[in-house]
Scaffold this motif. Structure first.
Motif, PDB file in Angstrom:
ATOM      1  N   LEU A 127       1.598  -2.083  -2.776  1.00 19.70           N
ATOM      2  CA  LEU A 127       2.828  -2.365  -3.518  1.00 19.70           C
ATOM      3  C   LEU A 127       4.019  -1.621  -2.913  1.00 19.70           C
ATOM      4  O   LEU A 127       5.140  -2.096  -2.965  1.00 19.70           O
ATOM      5  N   HIS A 130       5.615  -3.475   1.801  1.00 20.78           N
ATOM      6  CA  HIS A 130       5.603  -4.929   1.877  1.00 20.78           C
ATOM      7  C   HIS A 130       4.845  -5.399   3.125  1.00 20.78           C
ATOM      8  O   HIS A 130       4.212  -6.443   3.130  1.00 20.78           O
ATOM      9  N   CYS A 133       1.262  -6.846   3.416  1.00 18.13           N
ATOM     10  CA  CYS A 133       0.905  -8.170   2.938  1.00 18.13           C
ATOM     11  C   CYS A 133       0.786  -9.169   4.077  1.00 18.13           C
ATOM     12  O   CYS A 133       1.481  -9.071   5.079  1.00 18.13           O
TER      13      CYS A 133
ATOM     14  N   PHE B  50       9.318  -0.796  -4.459  1.00 13.46           N
ATOM     15  CA  PHE B  50       8.049  -0.937  -5.188  1.00 13.46           C
ATOM     16  C   PHE B  50       8.185  -1.966  -6.313  1.00 13.46           C
ATOM     17  O   PHE B  50       7.353  -2.867  -6.461  1.00 13.46           O
ATOM     18  N   HIS B  53       8.603  -5.564  -4.904  1.00  9.05           N
ATOM     19  CA  HIS B  53       7.374  -6.105  -4.348  1.00  9.05           C
ATOM     20  C   HIS B  53       6.393  -6.444  -5.465  1.00  9.05           C
ATOM     21  O   HIS B  53       5.725  -7.483  -5.432  1.00  9.05           O
ATOM     22  N   SER B  54       6.325  -5.601  -6.456  1.00  9.69           N
ATOM     23  CA  SER B  54       5.448  -5.887  -7.589  1.00  9.69           C
ATOM     24  C   SER B  54       5.893  -7.163  -8.305  1.00  9.69           C
ATOM     25  O   SER B  54       5.068  -7.985  -8.697  1.00  9.69           O
ATOM     26  N   ILE B  64       4.834  -3.091 -14.390  1.00 13.21           N
ATOM     27  CA  ILE B  64       5.395  -2.263 -13.320  1.00 13.21           C
ATOM     28  C   ILE B  64       5.720  -0.868 -13.846  1.00 13.21           C
ATOM     29  O   ILE B  64       5.464   0.137 -13.187  1.00 13.21           O
ATOM     30  N   ALA B  85      -3.968  -4.215 -12.039  1.00 10.73           N
ATOM     31  CA  ALA B  85      -4.004  -5.221 -10.972  1.00 10.73           C
ATOM     32  C   ALA B  85      -5.003  -6.325 -11.309  1.00 10.73           C
ATOM     33  O   ALA B  85      -4.747  -7.514 -11.081  1.00 10.73           O
TER      34      ALA B  85
END
Lengths: 142, 142
Positions: A127, A130, A133, B50, B53-54, B64, B85
């Motif tokens: 998380l 990036h 991913c 963070f 992206h979450s 989050i 998750a």
DNA sequence: ATAGGACCTCGAGCCGCTAGAGGTTCAAGG
DNA sequence: CCTTGAACCTCTAGCGGCTCGAGGTCCTAT
């Protein structure tokens, strides 16, 4: 002629939702009793059933409005209706594709996390970065 | 120390979104210039990255918040994080399943419609009669 | 010194409902 | 016919997650 509660039950809709549909002009204003309570007929039931079923298939209220308008001209070509449905299908397909990408990332993230402590947690690492991913999941939602 | 616009650019977030995150307590209140403009540091950048992206992975702002709170205790077990998750993954999987059912109905509906006129349009027929559907797609959204 | 882009706050709007307050009406039972 | 209480009424506000606009201030480059 039946009440809003009866209409709600018969279509699986909540009462406030029916009033909301009326408010935004999706359902016509029904007749009223002397005391001011709404009374519906079979046509209203059909229309609401159509709306609810379309909603269940994911059509937006705007799209439903379009479909209802189009269905008032039975002699026209149904190409426009098919186009609305096709748009909806494309939309659903796009959402599936996006969700499948997310599912992949989430699975990978969870699978890779063999840590005990938060400080080494793989989920958090992914998380944070990036770049960890595979896919570029740009837009949120979906 | 940099401005909100710079932070926005570096994280791919819109400026009002950052202010919104601050408003709901997801981002801490930053320092200000004498004139009252926000100034951010690297920690703010990391935190926002963070969050973004979450979000891209579909986590809710509440989830989050939970992740951010948990990540503040590096010595704790990461089981709770994995649980968040996992919840998200299950959610995504459920949405995929539902969308796939919708996709099936939409495809069938479109495929079967060989009509010229609205009055014979298969799409409308299916939308009118719930019984024409294979699956029972109960809840809207997804 | 000035221009103009970036910043500020505040409030409203988007979708599709949902919930609550506070009051009225209707239908069934006595 | 009267009472009860469930169902109805209107109006307003709230959910998530932003997004936009108005009207004003600040900062920075020239």
């Amino acid at each position: 002629m039946f009440s809003i509660g009866t209409l709600a039950k018969r279509t699986g809709t909540k009462v406030p939702t029916i009033r909301y549909y009326e408010q935004i002009g999706l359902m016509p204003e029904p007749g009223r009793t002397e005391g001011g309570q709404r009374r519906y007929d079979a046509a209203a039931l059909d229309r609401l059933a159509f709306i609810r079923h379309s909603r269940q298939l994911g059509f937006s209220l705007d799209a439903i409005r379009e479909l209802l308008d189009l269905s008032d001209s039975p002699d026209r070509s149904c190409a426009q209706i098919d186009a609305v449905a096709q748009r909806q299908l494309s939309d659903v397909e796009a959402r599936i594709a996006r969700l499948e990408a997310l599912r992949g990332e989430l699975r990978r993230m969870i699978r890779d996390c063999n840590a005990d402590r938060v400080s080494e947690c793989r989920v958090l690492e992914v998380l944070r970065d990036h770049d960890e991913c595979l896919a570029s999941h740009d837009e949120p939602g979906g």
